[in-house]
Structure formats: structure tokens, C-alpha cells
Design an enzyme around this catalytic site. Structure first.
Site, PDB file in Angstrom:
ATOM      1  N   HIS A  97       1.005  -1.229  -0.138  1.00 28.82           N
ATOM      2  CA  HIS A  97       0.105  -0.077  -0.102  1.00 28.82           C
ATOM      3  C   HIS A  97       0.835   1.353  -0.025  1.00 28.82           C
ATOM      4  O   HIS A  97       0.295   2.176  -0.447  1.00 28.82           O
ATOM      5  CB  HIS A  97      -1.219  -0.053   1.239  1.00 28.82           C
ATOM      6  CG  HIS A  97      -2.203  -1.046   0.830  1.00 28.82           C
ATOM      7  ND1 HIS A  97      -2.209  -2.270   1.099  1.00 28.82           N
ATOM      8  CD2 HIS A  97      -3.164  -0.643   0.063  1.00 28.82           C
ATOM      9  CE1 HIS A  97      -3.268  -2.770   0.673  1.00 28.82           C
ATOM     10  NE2 HIS A  97      -3.848  -1.911  -0.042  1.00 28.82           N
ATOM     11  N   ARG A 135       2.370 -10.252  -1.163  1.00 27.57           N
ATOM     12  CA  ARG A 135       2.626  -8.883  -2.033  1.00 27.57           C
ATOM     13  C   ARG A 135       3.654  -7.861  -1.385  1.00 27.57           C
ATOM     14  O   ARG A 135       3.971  -7.003  -2.017  1.00 27.57           O
ATOM     15  CB  ARG A 135       1.164  -8.545  -2.299  1.00 27.57           C
ATOM     16  CG  ARG A 135       0.419  -7.668  -1.142  1.00 27.57           C
ATOM     17  CD  ARG A 135      -0.973  -7.501  -1.238  1.00 27.57           C
ATOM     18  NE  ARG A 135      -0.863  -6.162  -1.710  1.00 27.57           N
ATOM     19  CZ  ARG A 135      -2.417  -5.449  -1.802  1.00 27.57           C
ATOM     20  NH1 ARG A 135      -3.234  -6.166  -1.647  1.00 27.57           N
ATOM     21  NH2 ARG A 135      -2.527  -4.178  -2.047  1.00 27.57           N
ATOM     22  N   CYS A 143      -9.636  -3.255 -10.398  1.00 29.32           N
ATOM     23  CA  CYS A 143      -9.228  -2.361  -9.814  1.00 29.32           C
ATOM     24  C   CYS A 143      -7.819  -2.421  -9.150  1.00 29.32           C
ATOM     25  O   CYS A 143      -7.276  -1.583  -8.455  1.00 29.32           O
ATOM     26  CB  CYS A 143     -10.079  -1.552  -8.766  1.00 29.32           C
ATOM     27  SG  CYS A 143     -10.377  -2.931  -7.321  1.00 29.32           S
ATOM     28  N   ASN A 181      -4.299  -7.322  -6.886  1.00 27.65           N
ATOM     29  CA  ASN A 181      -3.181  -7.447  -5.925  1.00 27.65           C
ATOM     30  C   ASN A 181      -3.447  -8.338  -5.158  1.00 27.65           C
ATOM     31  O   ASN A 181      -2.275  -9.186  -4.742  1.00 27.65           O
ATOM     32  CB  ASN A 181      -3.054  -6.045  -5.246  1.00 27.65           C
ATOM     33  CG  ASN A 181      -3.027  -4.971  -6.056  1.00 27.65           C
ATOM     34  OD1 ASN A 181      -2.785  -4.879  -7.284  1.00 27.65           O
ATOM     35  ND2 ASN A 181      -3.599  -3.753  -5.502  1.00 27.65           N
ATOM     36  N   ASP A 182      -4.535  -8.913  -4.427  1.00 31.13           N
ATOM     37  CA  ASP A 182      -4.582  -9.679  -3.647  1.00 31.13           C
ATOM     38  C   ASP A 182      -4.842 -11.086  -4.493  1.00 31.13           C
ATOM     39  O   ASP A 182      -4.637 -12.114  -3.994  1.00 31.13           O
ATOM     40  CB  ASP A 182      -5.930  -9.484  -2.725  1.00 31.13           C
ATOM     41  CG  ASP A 182      -5.494  -8.415  -1.824  1.00 31.13           C
ATOM     42  OD1 ASP A 182      -4.425  -8.890  -0.933  1.00 31.13           O
ATOM     43  OD2 ASP A 182      -6.044  -7.486  -1.353  1.00 31.13           O
ATOM     44  N   ARG A 198     -15.237   1.704  -1.153  1.00 30.64           N
ATOM     45  CA  ARG A 198     -15.011   0.042  -0.685  1.00 30.64           C
ATOM     46  C   ARG A 198     -15.179   0.214   0.628  1.00 30.64           C
ATOM     47  O   ARG A 198     -14.292   0.906   1.269  1.00 30.64           O
ATOM     48  CB  ARG A 198     -13.572  -0.344  -1.263  1.00 30.64           C
ATOM     49  CG  ARG A 198     -13.161  -1.614  -1.094  1.00 30.64           C
ATOM     50  CD  ARG A 198     -12.350  -2.089  -0.057  1.00 30.64           C
ATOM     51  NE  ARG A 198     -11.051  -1.252   0.015  1.00 30.64           N
ATOM     52  CZ  ARG A 198      -9.886  -1.966  -0.750  1.00 30.64           C
ATOM     53  NH1 ARG A 198      -9.743  -2.803  -1.374  1.00 30.64           N
ATOM     54  NH2 ARG A 198      -8.872  -1.104  -0.318  1.00 30.64           N
TER      55      ARG A 198
HETATM   56  C1  PEP Z   1      -6.436  -5.534  -4.791  1.00 28.66           C
HETATM   57  O1  PEP Z   1      -6.184  -6.363  -3.903  1.00 28.66           O
HETATM   58  O2  PEP Z   1      -6.182  -5.690  -5.915  1.00 28.66           O
HETATM   59  C2  PEP Z   1      -7.182  -3.843  -4.273  1.00 28.66           C
HETATM   60  C3  PEP Z   1      -7.612  -3.028  -5.220  1.00 28.66           C
HETATM   61  O3  PEP Z   1      -7.091  -3.684  -3.009  1.00 28.66           O
HETATM   62  P1  PEP Z   1      -6.025  -3.372  -2.003  1.00 28.66           P
HETATM   63  O4  PEP Z   1      -4.742  -3.051  -2.957  1.00 28.66           O
HETATM   64  O5  PEP Z   1      -6.384  -2.176  -1.276  1.00 28.66           O
HETATM   65  O6  PEP Z   1      -5.790  -4.528  -1.381  1.00 28.66           O
HETATM   66 MG    MG Z   2      -7.448  -6.067  -2.113  1.00 28.11          MG
END
Ligand code: PEP
Ligand code: MG
Length: 601
Positions: free
Chosen positions: A196, A472, A509, A461-462, A339
Site C-alpha cells: 500500500h 505481496r 481495480c 493485487n490480492d 470500498r
Molecule cells: C486489490 O487487492 O487488488 C485491491 C484493489 O485492493 P487493495 O490493494 O487495497 O488490497
Molecule cells: Mg485487496
């Protein structure tokens, strides 16, 4: 620029584009590196060192007494342990010897001796030693500040000039709180592209590089540096030749950016007329200016946790409703998708997660946290429902792992509607409700989830982290983080098919949405929406406008048949490089969505 020290290049991973020229401020683990300079008078420097130690000791004794008067002996003992550090022969003998040998200023010699000591301790696997390093860092910081004899109290640690911040690691909250006018860019030894901290840097448009080895130890405060967020480099003491080269590069990038800005009001549609909704990811209200300028169609992901967790106490319904309504109004007539709180993982709130978890990313995060803390969750849901009267509002639930969680969350949403009706508070019953698909189990049952919601938003991302089992935020395994893995591509296809069965839209996203290499594939797979950090919107829009949907679909078909990441990367790289080579260069180093910079096979 270009001092007496030699130019040195530190290579890392680019996570946020841009070039910055500025002196560095080095924040070691827990304390900052002092300036270094040669000295002539060894005795005088040794005295300065002893004075700093005495001042520190006096302060610690004062703190110990204070703590004991407040809460008894136990708390006061912390400072006893701190004082022992000052009496250690490594300090008492090692520092004067270093001054004698190195002929450098006392604070720098103290810093160097302590850094060496700490490094050895960090290598000891015993957690006792690792924990003790935090105490030592604390004392070191105090001693370093006490070299400044003009102030009785230690001087603040923040420089009051513009700088590049070099740190071992930065938490998302420190990054969020950065003074954008002073911190022109940052470089860290730890971190990864989908952490993040990196996501925030991109959103805020702060050039950043992570994974730079030894930068903290080797760099000195005020060293003139160039941070290259395109290629992932930090260059200290650059030669005039290097400075000239980078000035030219910066000019070229600025020209290209000005060209891209002209696309602001154009549609994100392929050459054969296939439209994509291109929206922005944000974390803070102040980013809305950037969103406006970027030409994004609304906000596809508002990460509310940064607002909710930056305060000691979670803001109440009224405060949340006020913020969400302001945002909805600003974004109108486009939509903003909030979200709901995604606490946990690397975004840890102070109070509810005060017990550290052994595996935070597999722990109490996202919707799990919200379903357990219904008081907080419902407050947020009511606030979002209320904001629905100020503009087009959607909401989505993070970290859904199955349809049961969606049903539970929706039932709480219905309860919130009843409560608002009873209270006579206006709200919008029709706001769209979505589920984030970022857990493989949810991807597999996407069709069932799709039957319950208005849209699916893929959090890659997750999804990548959980599918290929690669943390990650752990740089050690960063090269194994493969978004182009056949498993991921097939899961995305399953999700889109699930959504199509129920005639709802699918967005992406996660950072993959801004990866220009994989863009033709995502479009070919049939995603309807892409949501990326605002600074990336023009780049992605231009790329979409150069692609042909028929060709993208053919590419997706080939990629779905591939069994190896390498094949998918090759196919996509070829398509991207023939369609928009200059855009790839602008995003060079992969810094458009650098997670995939290396695209390891
Ligand atoms: C993701 O996991 O791709 C996402 C958009 O949420 P975050 O990066 O805040 O976990
Ligand atoms: Mg996520």
C-alpha cells in the site's frame, strides 16, 4: 550537484514514475543518518561524544523518574535498559576509537558503530535480540539528537527543506502523512510494488523506488541525489554529465505528459469502437483534483480505510456521511464506488488489531473484520447510503471469499436502510452494490456471487497474492509475484463469465489494470471497467485508444491456451510493443503498474 564524493548508483524496483533532484534525508531503522565531515581535533570530537552521552543519560533518568511516579517501577525499567546501552563497551570504547581511526565527526562515528552493531543483532534469529534492536534504535536516535547542544530538548527529526526520503521501510500511514511539499520522492530498502505504500505513492504522484539494497547505510544526510522512478534508480552525488542526462530525460517525459493530457475529454474506446469505463483509484479526498485533471470517468475504488484508520477513533456516521457526500457531489455525474473498510493486512488500525497476527494477510481483514465488528460496519454502510442522495454512489465489499459473506453483508445493508427510514434520514435505496473478487475461492464461485450483486471488481493485487501464494509486500519473493500466470488469467476469465451470466459488469481495480503490457489481454478477456491511480489514467486511455478489440480477443484466446507465464508475457509484450512502443517507454521500468516490471516467466 556533484560534491566531492563519488557518484554511486543504487538499483531497485520502480514503483511510481517521475524524476526528482534533491538532497536526501536518510531515515535509518528508527533513526536518521547524520551528516559526515572530516575533523582535525580528535579530542574535541571525543568530548562532544561524551557530552551527548551525558545529556542522554540525564534525560533518560528524568524520564525514568517520571514514568515511575505515574505507573510504578515496571514502566521505569524500560529506561534502565536504555541506559545500559549507553554503558556498553561497544559504545564507550568503540566510538572514540572510530573517531580516532576515521577522523570523522563524532555523530557520524557513533551512527556507523551503532549501525554495525544493529546489523549483527538483526541477523540473530532469536526474537529476543531482534526485539532489543528497537530499544537500541530509540536510544541512538536520542543520542544523535543530543549532539545538537543548542537545545535542551532533542531537536525534531524532520528536515525543513525539500528532500528525497530514504528509509529502510515506510508504513502506509507514514506515507499518507508525508508532507508532499517537502518529500519530493522516496526510496526504501524494503517494500514491493503492490504494497500500500507503493500504491499510495502512485496515487499521490510521488516518484518512488523500493528494494534498494544498502542505501540507508551508505547514504549520508544531504547527499545530492537523483531519484529515477522510471528505471528504479537512486543516484547519489551525480556527476554533471549524469545531471545533464536526467534533465533532458525529465524534459522529454514532461512533453509526453503534456501530449497525454490532451486526451482528457476523449473516450476510452478501442479503434473498432469497444468502450471501456476508465476510472480512478483514490484514498483521499484531496486526490479529487488529480482525478478531475486526469480525465477519469469517476472513481472506481475509494479505499475508505485511510480515512477511517488515520484517526485514533473511527469517525462516526455523521463525519463519514459528510465526507462521502462531498466526494459524491464532486464526482457527479460520474459514479464513485466506496470500498467498505478493508482493515488488516498491511493496513493495521491501532485499536481493533492491537494483538499482532502471525499471518495478517490471512487473518482478520476486509469483510471478515466488518462482519465481526457490525457496529463499525453498519455506521459506514449508513453513511454511504446517505451519500447516495448527493451523487451516483456505489459500494463494494473487500476480501469476499464466498457468497455467504455477500448475503450477510447485504442483509446488514438492508437493516441499515430500515434504521435510516425509522430515523427519517434521507438515503438512496438504489445505490449499486458490488463484490471485490480477490480470493481464489470467490473467483471460482463468481457466478453465484454475481447473482447477488450489481457488479464485480477484481482486486488483482490480492488475487495474485492468494493464488500464487506470494506475499505481496515481501521483497524476497517479489520475483515470484506473477500476474500473468495462466492460473490468474483463467480465473479472470471465470469471473467475467460468471458476471456475464447475470448481465452485470466486471472491473479490475488492482494494479494490473494499469499494466500496459497486460492491457490488451484484460480487454480481450472482456473486462468492462479499469480503475487505476489518477496519474496513470491518460497513459491507459491512450493505450486503449490504440488497441483493436478483435485483435485483443484473439490474443486472449491464445493466452487462455498457454500453460506457462512466459508464453503469456511474450504474447502480450509483442502486442503491446507493436501497438504503442512509445507508451511502454513512458511507463518504462513498468512504472505504469510496476508490479509487473520484470514479468518473470
Ligand atoms: C486489490 O487487492 O487488488 C485491491 C484493489 O485492493 P487493495 O490493494 O487495497 O488490497
Ligand atoms: Mg485487496
Amino acid at each position: 550537484m556533484g560534491g566531492t564524493r563519488k557518484e554511486a548508483i543504487y538499483a531497485g524496483t520502480p514503483v511510481s514514475r517521475g524524476i526528482v533532484f534533491a538532497p536526501v534525508h536518510v531515515m535509518a531503522r528508527g533513526f536518521s543518518a547524520p551528516e559526515v565531515h572530516p575533523i582535525a581535533n580528535v579530542t574535541r570530537e571525543t568530548e562532544r561524544f561524551r557530552d551527548a552521552l551525558s545529556r542522554t543519560k540525564r534525560q533518560l533518568e528524568g524520564l525514568q523518574e517520571h514514568m515511575e511516579s505515574l505507573s510504578g517501577n515496571e514502566e521505569g525499567r524500560i529506561f534502565e535498559a536504555h541506559m545500559l546501552v549507553l554503558e556498553d563497551p561497544v559504545v564507550l570504547k568503540g566510538v572514540p576509537k572510530a573517531i580516532e581511526d576515521r577522523r570523522q565527526n563524532a555523530e557520524y562515528c557513533f551512527y556507523a558503530v551503532m549501525q554495525n552493531q544493529l546489523e549483527s543483532m538483526r541477523r540473530i534469529p532469536d526474537p529476543f535480540f531482534r526485539d532489543r534492536t528497537t530499544d537500541i534504535e530509540d536510544v541512538c536516535q536520542r543520542v544523535l539528537r543530543n549532539f545538537d547542544t543548542e537545545h535542551e530538548e532533542p531537536a525534531p527529526d524532520e528536515p525543513d527543506h525539500q528532500h528525497i526520503l530514504v528509509a529502510y521501510d515506510l508504513s502506509p500511514s507514514t506515507t499518507a502523512a508525508m508532507d508532499r511539499h517537502q518529500v519530493l520522492g522516496f526510496a526504501t530498502e524494503r517494500g514491493s510494488i503492490t504494497s500500500h505504500t507503493a500504491i499510495l505513492a502512485r496515487s499521490l504522484g510521488i516518484p518512488a523506488v523500493v528494494g534498494l539494497r544498502n542505501a540507508v547505510f551508505n547514504l549520508h544526510a544531504l547527499d545530492p541525489c537523483i531519484l529515477d522512478g522510471y528505471e528504479g534508480k537512486l543516484i547519489s552525488n551525480p556527476t554533471p554529465e549524469t545531471v545533464r542526462k536526467y534533465r533532458e530525460l525529465e524534459e522529454q517525459h514532461q512533453l509526453r505528459r503534456a501530449e497525454l493530457d490532451k486526451l482528457r475529454d476523449l473516450e476510452a474506446a478501442t479503434t473498432d469502437g469497444h468502450s471501456i469505463t476508465l476510472s480512478a483509484n483514490i484514498e483521499f479526498e484531496h486526490e479529487l483534483d488529480l482525478v478531475d485533471r486526469s480525465g477519469a470517468e469517476g472513481v472506481g475504488l475509494f479505499r475508505t480505510e485511510f480515512f477511517l484508520l488515520e484517526n485514533e477513533e473511527c469517525p462516526d456516521e455523521e463525519k463519514q456521511a459528510a465526507l462521502y457526500s462531498r466526494v459524491a457531489k464532486r464526482v457527479s455525474p460520474s459514479e464513485v464506488i466506496f470500498r467498505t473498510l478493508d482493515a488488516g493486512g498491511d493496513k493495521v488500525p491501532g485499536e481493533p488489531l492491537s494483538e499482532p497476527e502471525p499471518n495478517p494477510f490471512l487473518g482478520w481483514r476486509g469483510i471478515r473484520f466488518s462482519l465481526d465488528r457490525q457496529d463499525l460496519f453498519k455506521e459506514q454502510l449508513r453513511a454511504i447510503l446517505r451519500a447516495g442522495t448527493s451523487g451516483r454512489v456505489g459500494l463494494m465489499f473487500p476480501l469476499i471469499s464466498g457468497v455467504g459473506e455477500v448475503r450477510q453483508a447485504k442483509s446488514l445493508l438492508s437493516e441499515c436502510m430500515e434504521e435510516l427510514t425509522e430515523r427519517g434520514v434521507e438515503f438512496n435505496r438504489e445505490i449499486s452494490v458490488g463484490a471485490m473478487i480477490e480470493v481464489p475461492s470467490a473467483a471460482m464461485v463468481a457466478a453465484d456471487i454475481a447473482a447477488e450483486v450489481d457488479f464485480l471488481s477484481i482486486g488483482t493485487n490480492d488475487l495474485v497474492q492468494y493464488t500464487v501464494a506470494v506475499d505481496r509486500v515481501n521483497p524476497r519473493v517479489a520475483k515470484l509475484y506473477r500476474s500473468a500466470h495462466p492460473g490468474i488469467i483463467r480465473l479472470i476469465k471465470t469471473i467475467i463469465e460468471g458476471a456475464n451470466q447475470h448481465r452485470i459488469w466486471t472491473g479490475v481495480c488492482g494494479e494490473m489494470a494499469g499494466d500496459l503490457t497486460l492491457l490488451p489481454l484484460l480487454i480481450g478477456l472482456g473486462v468492462d471497467e479499469l480503475s487505476v491511480g489518477a496519474p496513470l489514467v491518460p497513459l491507459v486511455k491512450q493505450a486503449v485508444r490504440l488497441l483493436d478489440f478483435e485483435e485483443c480477443s484473439a490474443l486472449a484466446k491464445q493466452c487462455l491456451e498457454a500453460s506457462e507465464t512466459r508464453q503469456i508475457v511474450q504474447l502480450c509484450s509483442r502486442a503491446a510493443a507493436t501497438t504503442y512502443p512509445e507508451l511502454l517507454q513512458e511507463a518504462s521500468g513498468g512504472a505504469s503498474a510496476p508490479s509487473f516490471a520484470a514479468h518473470p516467466a
